[in-house]
Design a protein around this motif. Sequence first.
Motif, mmCIF file in Angstrom:
data_model
loop_
_atom_site.group_PDB
_atom_site.id
_atom_site.type_symbol
_atom_site.label_atom_id
_atom_site.label_comp_id
_atom_site.label_asym_id
_atom_site.label_seq_id
_atom_site.Cartn_x
_atom_site.Cartn_y
_atom_site.Cartn_z
ATOM 1 N N ILE A 78 -24.516 -23.678 34.738
ATOM 2 C CA ILE A 78 -22.805 -23.396 35.275
ATOM 3 C C ILE A 78 -21.569 -24.397 35.196
ATOM 4 O O ILE A 78 -21.327 -25.810 34.778
ATOM 5 N N ILE A 79 -20.819 -23.492 35.046
ATOM 6 C CA ILE A 79 -19.399 -23.631 33.969
ATOM 7 C C ILE A 79 -18.281 -23.408 34.608
ATOM 8 O O ILE A 79 -18.133 -22.354 35.325
ATOM 9 N N THR A 80 -17.751 -24.482 35.850
ATOM 10 C CA THR A 80 -16.909 -23.648 36.496
ATOM 11 C C THR A 80 -14.886 -23.933 35.768
ATOM 12 O O THR A 80 -15.081 -24.533 34.644
ATOM 13 N N PRO A 81 -14.351 -24.045 36.596
ATOM 14 C CA PRO A 81 -12.887 -23.509 35.909
ATOM 15 C C PRO A 81 -12.341 -24.719 35.577
ATOM 16 O O PRO A 81 -11.283 -25.311 34.692
ATOM 17 N N THR A 82 -12.547 -25.787 35.929
ATOM 18 C CA THR A 82 -12.429 -26.944 36.441
ATOM 19 C C THR A 82 -12.235 -27.375 34.979
ATOM 20 O O THR A 82 -11.788 -28.913 34.269
ATOM 21 N N GLN A 83 -13.824 -27.389 34.517
ATOM 22 C CA GLN A 83 -13.969 -28.129 33.287
ATOM 23 C C GLN A 83 -13.260 -27.900 31.925
ATOM 24 O O GLN A 83 -12.948 -28.118 31.608
ATOM 25 N N TRP A 84 -12.867 -26.490 31.998
ATOM 26 C CA TRP A 84 -11.403 -25.739 31.075
ATOM 27 C C TRP A 84 -10.176 -26.548 30.703
ATOM 28 O O TRP A 84 -10.034 -27.592 30.299
ATOM 29 N N ASN A 85 -9.437 -26.392 32.625
ATOM 30 C CA ASN A 85 -8.005 -26.644 32.376
ATOM 31 C C ASN A 85 -8.550 -28.711 32.604
ATOM 32 O O ASN A 85 -7.055 -29.182 32.290
ATOM 33 N N LEU A 86 -8.740 -29.135 33.122
ATOM 34 C CA LEU A 86 -8.993 -30.788 33.514
ATOM 35 C C LEU A 86 -10.486 -31.414 32.896
ATOM 36 O O LEU A 86 -10.443 -32.467 32.802
ATOM 37 N N GLY A 87 -10.418 -30.754 31.667
ATOM 38 C CA GLY A 87 -11.603 -31.332 30.473
ATOM 39 C C GLY A 87 -10.840 -32.822 30.179
ATOM 40 O O GLY A 87 -9.595 -32.705 29.496
ATOM 41 N N ASN A 88 -11.567 -33.467 29.058
ATOM 42 C CA ASN A 88 -11.238 -35.165 29.009
ATOM 43 C C ASN A 88 -11.598 -35.122 27.428
ATOM 44 O O ASN A 88 -12.459 -35.108 26.826
ATOM 45 N N GLY A 89 -10.517 -34.176 27.124
ATOM 46 C CA GLY A 89 -10.893 -34.346 25.458
ATOM 47 C C GLY A 89 -10.621 -35.764 24.817
ATOM 48 O O GLY A 89 -10.331 -37.179 24.980
ATOM 49 N N ILE A 90 -10.280 -35.605 22.953
ATOM 50 C CA ILE A 90 -9.492 -36.566 21.980
ATOM 51 C C ILE A 90 -8.472 -36.260 21.516
ATOM 52 O O ILE A 90 -8.077 -35.708 21.461
ATOM 53 N N ALA A 91 -7.946 -37.848 21.059
ATOM 54 C CA ALA A 91 -6.510 -37.566 20.128
ATOM 55 C C ALA A 91 -6.163 -36.033 19.903
ATOM 56 O O ALA A 91 -5.229 -35.451 19.487
ATOM 57 N N SER A 92 -7.586 -35.483 18.681
ATOM 58 C CA SER A 92 -7.391 -34.598 18.215
ATOM 59 C C SER A 92 -7.703 -33.302 18.804
ATOM 60 O O SER A 92 -7.247 -31.903 18.324
ATOM 61 N N ASN A 93 -8.444 -33.336 19.950
ATOM 62 C CA ASN A 93 -8.407 -32.823 20.389
ATOM 63 C C ASN A 93 -8.548 -32.128 22.367
ATOM 64 O O ASN A 93 -9.477 -32.854 22.988
ATOM 65 N N LEU A 94 -7.508 -32.577 22.455
ATOM 66 C CA LEU A 94 -6.656 -32.965 24.181
ATOM 67 C C LEU A 94 -7.346 -32.244 24.934
ATOM 68 O O LEU A 94 -6.681 -30.617 24.740
ATOM 69 N N GLY A 95 -7.539 -32.092 26.023
ATOM 70 C CA GLY A 95 -7.494 -31.457 27.419
ATOM 71 C C GLY A 95 -6.552 -30.757 27.528
ATOM 72 O O GLY A 95 -5.266 -31.202 27.647
#
Length: 429
Positions: free
Chosen positions: A381-398
Amino acid sequence: MITHELIERIEGEAVLDFKTDKNGRVQDAAIRFLHFRGMEAILEGRNALDALVITPRVCGICGHSHLITTVRMIENIYQNAGVMIRISDKAKAIRTITLSCELIQNHIKWLYLVMLHESGKMLGKEPAVALKALYVSSAVNQLCAVFSGQWPHSSYALPGGVTCDPTHIEVMQALKILSDVESFIRDEVLGCDFETFIQAMRDNEVLKLKGDFGTVLRNFETLGLLEKGKSHGRFLVLEAGVVMNGVRSDTDIALVSEDVSQTFEHGGKTYAKNALYQGEFYETGPLARALVEERAGISDLYRVYGDSAVTRLSARVDEMVSLCTQVRQLLASLDLSQPSFIAPPAIESISGSGVGILEAPRGTLIHRARIEKGKIIEYSIITPTQWNLGNGIASNLGVAQRAMIGAESIAKASLLFRTFDVCSVCTTH
């Protein structure tokens, strides 16, 4: 300085880790979800039709979305196995009606229980009484239950159609409830008719709206947040297209991936996996849908304000209006003489893989599975919050990370975080 902020009054809980300068301005933000639920693992080894009962419980707000996505996925497995699935227009319309109801009630709760309450509290205002919002969202759920039998966690949809067989009286009942909901949105949310609201967006006059939504916008203006919260300007509606730098293009599900580098099992601090498109974070949800559809009003606001708070807030309210119109049209044209359900072959005779894709309240939802003779071997399952509230890194921020950086204070950053309509429990499924 590093500060940890617990975010409550959402579906579940989240922790935000802020790095601020000496003036309190946010320099960096990390997002953590700390409650693991393991829904995918629970499904493995079960009969595929068990998913129709289990997946609606992934979330207490958008259970219908998970149900319909699961049904679409199982129907896709049938089709990939060479079995034709027949679904009447009546059944398709009923699924759309119930799903639209779920989105409407979600947006009402978000506006009143979160945005109006939290923005007012920051200004020292007495929290607004939310009883009227709870009453009308309950009415929307009653409309949904006319067809689904209950809300939440219904399992009325199944491969081949739906289990309900509504009468003319029930359709009239649904139309009466819808009229009451429309009146609430006009009188309380907007303070004007739907056409005036759309024109206000086109004329950049939303701050003049008299309703509770106008109050939210003016609260944001007073807080200096109306034009804050900008992110990457990348938007995804997986079934319809992407918009990047104002240019729309087609989508390809093969470009969707999950990143587990920030999870506990890989040395990270969250149970949430990141959802990426072409290796990058894309915003999903009402704003993405409006821009991909090039809907009047929101597209006009976006050209002026970009993906700031005023546009993001307006998009969710605008979707209430457009969904009410859609539900009314579907109810009026429902052909009750058509079958509600056309039985497919037994699921125990089917082996294969499939995917279901749907636009849930917060954005693109994906269910995938592989089954052997009707038994689930793998489920994802991939949920919408995974797209919007993902925790990225400095070079690829959520998406939400990027929107919070630069906020004048942690409190203001947290409010911008909430504009994304946070859901924790489905994120850590």
